[in-house]
Enzyme design. Structure first.
Site, PDB file in Angstrom:
ATOM      1  N   GLY A 261       0.800  -1.212   0.000  1.00  0.00           N
ATOM      2  CA  GLY A 261       0.000   0.000   0.000  1.00  0.00           C
ATOM      3  C   GLY A 261       0.837   1.267   0.000  1.00  0.00           C
ATOM      4  O   GLY A 261       0.652   2.162  -0.842  1.00  0.00           O
TER       5      GLY A 261
ATOM      6  N   PRO B 225       6.083   8.065  11.119  1.00  0.00           N
ATOM      7  CA  PRO B 225       6.614   7.404  12.317  1.00  0.00           C
ATOM      8  C   PRO B 225       5.539   6.935  13.286  1.00  0.00           C
ATOM      9  O   PRO B 225       5.680   5.853  13.896  1.00  0.00           O
ATOM     10  CB  PRO B 225       7.499   8.495  12.944  1.00  0.00           C
ATOM     11  CG  PRO B 225       7.909   9.353  11.801  1.00  0.00           C
ATOM     12  CD  PRO B 225       6.734   9.379  10.873  1.00  0.00           C
TER      13      PRO B 225
ATOM     14  N   GLU C  60       3.564  -6.276   7.315  1.00  0.00           N
ATOM     15  CA  GLU C  60       3.628  -7.724   7.449  1.00  0.00           C
ATOM     16  C   GLU C  60       4.981  -8.212   7.975  1.00  0.00           C
ATOM     17  O   GLU C  60       5.039  -9.173   8.743  1.00  0.00           O
ATOM     18  CB  GLU C  60       3.280  -8.371   6.112  1.00  0.00           C
ATOM     19  CG  GLU C  60       1.996  -7.796   5.533  1.00  0.00           C
ATOM     20  CD  GLU C  60       1.114  -8.779   4.801  1.00  0.00           C
ATOM     21  OE1 GLU C  60       1.040  -9.942   5.203  1.00  0.00           O
ATOM     22  OE2 GLU C  60       0.480  -8.362   3.831  1.00  0.00           O
TER      23      GLU C  60
END
Length: 716
Positions: free
Chosen positions: A504, A610, A683
């Site tokens: 993404g 962040p 992931e």
């Protein structure tokens, strides 16, 4: 340098202003409920609906779709849009437990649920086979079933392994697991002027649009999908689900909006899940600990009617310098719904097996586990010979070891104790996840009031893509964050690529960067600095591609399909990396395992946001702890499906299970992948955590985990 931007939608979320799929309540809304089959496999002989139809408020009881009313969808992995190719209510076949046999629509959700429970059916039942070892399963080599997924081979790994001075040969069983997102699967559907609108939480609005259009026989432009916010995806919502078409048919028949919410138990049996897999790792090394060979054999579950491919060995081959490698992956056909993608779908199981074996190799060679991993680092992709675009795994390991205090670890299992007598174990594991990217179409509009609207083909699933977009715009233009509006999750805007696979950020942000460049050119503005004021709205629409992609890839996305690229690009291979360090405490009598602290250091290119990046890492660590110590769907050999299909039986970590999560980013841009230097994060943050937990449990107790989750009885 600007301070990190807080989540732009945080206030709206915590004050209930955000609306998810089932929150939409159009006028005249009716409510639907499903009746699941009472068997795990077979056929429906007859259905009795009189009692259901007699419930006050019932509007429709649907047990069989009319011919041509709704067609079967095509499975996502063969170029379609659906999580599986089975569409309930098309025929009398029952392929798996929980498959709906009736849809009831009523004025209230209570009447619909009451009536759905009164639908009765008789069946012809067939035996079910639901585990990898059941006698009724069919096992086939994946290379024979799916030509594109051929086994990877580099050198003569069998001979190299046989000649290795140090060898590890171990089999690891990974269980079925379910994503259990907080938001239930649901659809709110209504028809207007010959078109249909769907409000549904999804990671793939274009798949719902294209898939539903195909099922209903409509052109895509007459289907609108709205999903501005998603209450958790994790792969569970990456495609067209079984309930959407049913709700659309009911809404068309009744001429009014219909809401269909799938209960948690039926989600366990009617959506994708992480399939069971078995991994045999044979790892060879020289006396000095340098790897000489790696063999990785996999058996993985799928359904009887769709082949969910196995792609574990692409990752296990690339974590370390492996001069000889051989993979062999087999598909096991079982009586379940089709498995699917769940966070780090292949990488979590593959790296658990590999990193557990690496820990055993460290013991066999007498090397420190961190030292062994550093010794086998590589700058070259072992499968292709291409250089990695960037790779800072060694730095992740070194920084993580320093933050964790690894030098104080004593190597002997059971040698470390806490003040309360608990056994203390310290474990480490590396992580890798492909750095993919995809085409995107991005639209910008600069208004006279100085506001900038960004239309992005992304989905906000909680990962913070809106915040990352706003932070990128703020960083490139200096404009206040409050002047940036992000429109996402609506097919009326721009085409929506599937938001998954950690692509993404690396897809959307380069698109925003390119659109800003084009806007500056259109306005005659300097290439950097603030945007100029405009007297009338100025709008641009720009397409972007992953490295090496042809323009046709963007055409596929515009048409509603997928076109991800990576990890192998023309000139390099791209991955994100991480190192996880875990301390566990094992109570000496009950043997209960607690994770006391974790340290994770991640290499994901430049950190675009962040605040949301840190949340992604924390979430990944929680997932890894759950996979190691809690989560396991229990296959039911009697009736098919899963015996613990709710959040009471399927245990996930709670706050009391999770310690403070310490984390750090390397934050080195990867300019090979895109101009901003960003790579995927969501992931890789889970990959390797379960192995670090298991390695810590071994250090505390001497027990080598060959299956997950680790249970108390394993340690007694």
């Amino acid at each position: 340098m600007n301070p990190p931007l807080p989540r732009v939608d945080a206030l709206a979320k915590v004050t209930g202003q955000v609306r998810y799929g089932a929150d939409w309540v159009p006028p005249g809304l009716a409510h639907a409920a499903l009746t699941p089959a009472a068997i795990g496999k077979g056929r429906v002989v007859s259905v009795e609906t009189a009692e259901a139809e007699a419930v006050p408020g019932v509007l429709l009881v649907l047990t069989r779709l009319a011919e041509g009313e709704l067609t079967a969808p095509t499975f996502l992995m063969v170029g379609g849009d659906a999580f599986e190719s089975v569409q309930p209510l098309l025929d009398d076949k029952i392929a798996h437990r929980g498959q709906p046999i009736a849809l009831v629509v009523a004025e209230t959700p209570y009447a619909a649920a009451e009536a759905a429970a009164l639908v009765r059916a008789t069946y012809e039942e067939e035996p079910v086979s639901v585990t990898l070892d059941d006698p009724g399963v069919e096992v086939r080599d994946q290379a024979d079933v799916l030509g594109p997924y051929e086994d990877r081979v580099v050198g003569d790994a069998d001979a190299a392994y046989a000649a290795s001075a140090r060898r590890v040969d171990a089999v690891f069983d990974l269980p079925t697991q379910h994503p259990v997102p907080m938001e239930l699967t649901s659809s709110v559907v209504y028809w207007d002027d010959g078109g249909v609108t769907v409000h549904e939480g999804t990671q793939n609005a274009s798949a719902i649009r294209r898939g539903l259009a195909g099922q209903l026989g409509l052109p895509q432009e007459r289907v609108r999908v709205v999903a501005p916010y998603v209450g958790g995806g994790f792969g569970n919502r990456n495609s067209l689900q079984m309930q959407t078409g049913l709700a659309a048919v009911a809404a068309r028949r009744l001429g009014r909006p219909v809401k269909l919410v799938v209960p948690r138990e039926l989600m366990f049996h009617n959506s994708g899940f992480r399939p069971a897999s078995r991994h045999r790792i044979r790892l060879g090394a020289g006396p000095d600990g340098r790897i000489t060979a790696l063999l990785h054999d996999v058996d993985q579950q799928t359904s009887r009617y769709d082949v969910f491919p196995a792609s574990y060995t692409d990752t296990s081959a690339r974590v370390y310098a492996v001069p000889a490698f051989r993979a062999h992956q087999r598909i096991v056909f079982t009586d379940s719904q089709t498995p699917g993608y769940m966070r780090a779908p292949y990488e979590h199981p593959a790296v658990f097996a590999l990193e557990s074996a690496m820990d055993e190799l460290a013991s066999a060679t007498g090397l420190d586990p961190v030292e062994l991993r550093l010794l086998n680092d590589t700058e070259t992709d072992p499968l292709t010979g291409l250089p990695f675009s960037s790779r800072h795994l060694a730095e992740c390991l070194r920084r993580g070891a320093d933050r964790f205090g690894w030098a104080r670890r004593t190597p002997q299992p059971g040698s470390m104790r806490a003040d309360d007598g608990s056994l203390v174990g310290w474990g480490v594991a590396s992580a890798a996840y492909k750095a993919s990217a995809a085409p995107a179409l991005t639209r910008l509009r600069l208004d006279p009031d100085g506001g900038l609207t960004v239309w992005a083909g992304a989905h906000e699933m909680g990962q913070g893509i809106r915040t990352a977009i706003v932070e990128t715009v703020v960083g490139l233009t200096g404009m206040p964050a409050g002047l940036v509006t992000v429109e996402a999750g609506d097919t009326v805007g721009v085409p929506h690529q599937l938001t998954a696979g950690s692509w993404g950020t690396a897809t959307v942000l380069p698109g925003v960067y390119g659109a800003l460049e084009e806007l500056r050119k259109r306005l005659g503005a300097p290439p950097t600095g603030p945007l100029p004021r405009v007297a009338a709205p100025a709008e641009v629409e720009v397409g972007s591609l992953a490295p090496g992609q042809p323009p046709e890839a963007l055409d596929r996305v515009i048409a509603g399909g997928m076109a991800p690229a990576g990890p192998v690009y023309p000139d390099f291979t791209a991955y994100s990396f991480a190192a996880h360090f875990v301390e566990v405490r094992v109570e000496p009598t009950t043997r209960r395992v607690r994770v006391a602290r974790t340290v994770s250091v991640v290499d994901c290119g430049r950190v675009a946001s962040p605040v949301t990046a840190a949340s992604q890492v924390r979430g990944g660590v929680v997932w890894g702890i759950g996979a190691a110590l809690r989560e396991h769907a229990e296959p039911d050999p009697r009736f098919g499906g899963f015996a613990n299909a709710d959040l009471e039986g399927y245990t996930v970590p709670v706050n009391a299970d999770i310690p403070d999560i310490d984390l750090e980013f390397i934050d080195e841009p990867d300019p090979s992948l895109n101009a901003l230097g960003v790579k995927g994060l969501g992931e890789v943050s889970m990959v390797g955590v379960a192995a670090a937990v298991a390695n810590a449990v071994h250090h505390a107790t001497g027990y080598r985990a060959r299956r997950l989750p680790i249970r108390i009885e394993d340690l007694l």
